[in-house]
Design a protein around this motif. Structure first.
Motif, short mmCIF file in Angstrom:
data_model
loop_
_atom_site.label_atom_id
_atom_site.label_comp_id
_atom_site.label_asym_id
_atom_site.label_seq_id
_atom_site.Cartn_x
_atom_site.Cartn_y
_atom_site.Cartn_z
N UNK A 141 25.34 8.11 -5.64
CA UNK A 141 26.51 7.24 -5.76
C UNK A 141 27.73 8.08 -5.39
N UNK A 142 28.49 7.62 -4.39
CA UNK A 142 29.61 8.40 -3.90
C UNK A 142 30.89 7.57 -3.87
N UNK A 143 31.95 8.22 -3.45
CA UNK A 143 33.23 7.55 -3.30
C UNK A 143 33.23 6.55 -2.15
N UNK A 144 32.16 6.55 -1.34
CA UNK A 144 32.11 5.66 -0.17
C UNK A 144 30.85 4.81 -0.14
N UNK A 145 30.19 4.66 -1.28
CA UNK A 145 29.00 3.83 -1.33
C UNK A 145 27.79 4.56 -1.87
N UNK A 146 26.64 3.90 -1.77
CA UNK A 146 25.39 4.46 -2.29
C UNK A 146 24.50 4.85 -1.11
N UNK A 147 23.93 6.07 -1.19
CA UNK A 147 23.15 6.62 -0.08
C UNK A 147 21.83 7.20 -0.58
N UNK A 148 20.92 7.37 0.36
CA UNK A 148 19.66 8.06 0.10
C UNK A 148 19.69 9.40 0.82
N UNK A 149 19.54 10.46 0.07
CA UNK A 149 19.51 11.82 0.64
C UNK A 149 18.10 12.36 0.47
N UNK A 150 17.52 12.85 1.56
CA UNK A 150 16.13 13.30 1.47
C UNK A 150 15.97 14.68 2.09
N UNK A 151 15.34 15.61 1.36
CA UNK A 151 15.08 16.93 1.92
C UNK A 151 13.83 16.92 2.80
N UNK A 152 13.77 17.81 3.75
CA UNK A 152 12.60 17.96 4.62
C UNK A 152 11.91 19.27 4.31
#
Length: 343
Positions: A32-43
């Motif tokens: 949850x960020x100041x610019x919306x909700x995102x999915x962050x995924x490590x490789x």
């Protein structure tokens, strides 16, 4: 946990984002960020990054887009690891009839977009058949040795009794798988051709969020059947007895990408293979008598048997469907009856 949060903060800065809250969701992170909700995924590796990058080229609009970093890169780097960022999609993996049919239909379209034919020699086909048959023979030997020992005992444990109960069904499945593999090899000897496509590598309902596919880290060139077999194997293990939508899933798939006789033989062979049983047997044998929880081992064996019977129902449905179609074609191709009358 704080160190991990700091690492995510450092990654998100590369996208110009400031996290408000972070939730771990499997390997991915919901941010949850100041610019919306995102999915962050490590490789895990550069190979996974290459698979994701190539999937964007091959899959195009079927891939959920990735956000670029401030440096216009697809991947962010932090602490020696690569990451990618996507919009968080609120769709949930559904297993109703429409979702399952859509899954197979779109999987076929995904494959159709990149499918191509390659030449395969008789030697390559024979080598693959031998590899699989050797693998299956080793598994059969494990079964036969265990069952012979169990039946010779004065008293069989619940797990051992269950193994003996399943034995003949499992052996018949191996025989059927080998028979279909032989048909595949003979067909390939005639055509010397095989189709490959850019496959997802981990096709399952949870990775299909209409109209997008996500989690491309295992994508590669292979037979389109790789995705089909992997998807069916996974879902027969996690669902109760299969509904009609799963039995008819291949019909949806073949409306978009029809299979050859050789491909069907290959599909049925690999689906019929009894998987997971030998691992159950070996784990049971590796545990000391004091460590064996018979109830747990029997439950594990029964779960494998349920998946086995689900797969058997699927294969038999497809085989019977093929037989009915062949019979219809034979009737359609029959010459007209002689209508001449006797004097």
């Amino acid at each position: 946990m704080a160190a991990q949060s700091d690492r995510y903060d450092a990654v998100l800065v590369q996208y110009g984002l400031r996290p408000v809250r972070i939730e771990q969701r499997g390997k991915a992170v919901k941010v949850y960020t100041n610019r919306g909700v995102f999915a962050l995924k490590p490789l895990e590796s550069e190979q996974e990054a290459a698979a994701v990058w190539q999937s964007l080229q091959h899959g195009g609009p079927r891939c959920l887009p990735l956000y670029l970093t401030r440096q216009r890169s697809l991947f962010a780097t932090e602490g020696g690891r690569l990451y990618y960022l996507q919009a968080w999609h609120h769709g949930e993996a559904r297993a109703d009839e429409d979702a399952v049919r859509s899954f197979f239909r779109e999987l076929a379209r995904l494959h159709r977009a990149t499918v191509r034919t390659i030449e395969v020699s008789e030697e390559e086909a024979a080598a693959y058949r031998k590899q699989k048959k050797d693998e299956w023979q080793r598994a059969r030997t494990v079964w036969e040795e265990r069952i012979e020992r169990y039946e010779a005992a004065w008293y069989m444990s619940p797990f051992q009794l269950q193994c003996c109960t399943y034995f003949h069904e499992v052996m018949r499945a191996y025989s059927f798988a080998e028979e279909r593999l032989d048909v595949w090899e003979e067909t390939l000897k005639e055509t010397k051709q095989w189709r490959i496509a850019w496959v997802h590598g981990k096709a399952r309902l949870s990775h299909y969020i209409p109209p997008y596919w996500i989690s491309w880290e295992r994508a590669h060139w292979n037979s389109p059947l790789f995705d089909v077999i992997a998807a069916l194997r996974f879902h027969v293990q996690t669902m109760p007895p299969l509904g009609r939508e799963w039995l008819e899933g291949m019909e949806e798939y073949e409306k978009e990408l029809p299979l050859s006789d050789g491909e069907r033989a290959f599909l049925y062979s690999h689906l019929a293979e009894p998987r997971g049983f030998v691992r159950c047997l070996e784990r049971y044998e590796a545990a000391s008598r004091n460590e064996r929880n018979e109830r747990e081992y029997v439950a594990a064996l029964q779960r494998r048997y349920l998946a086995f019977k689900n797969t058997e129902a699927l294969v038999m449905h497809l085989v019977q469907r093929d037989a009915a179609r062949q019979q219809e074609e034979a009737v359609d191709n029959e010459p007209p009856a002689d209508e001449s009358s006797n004097d």
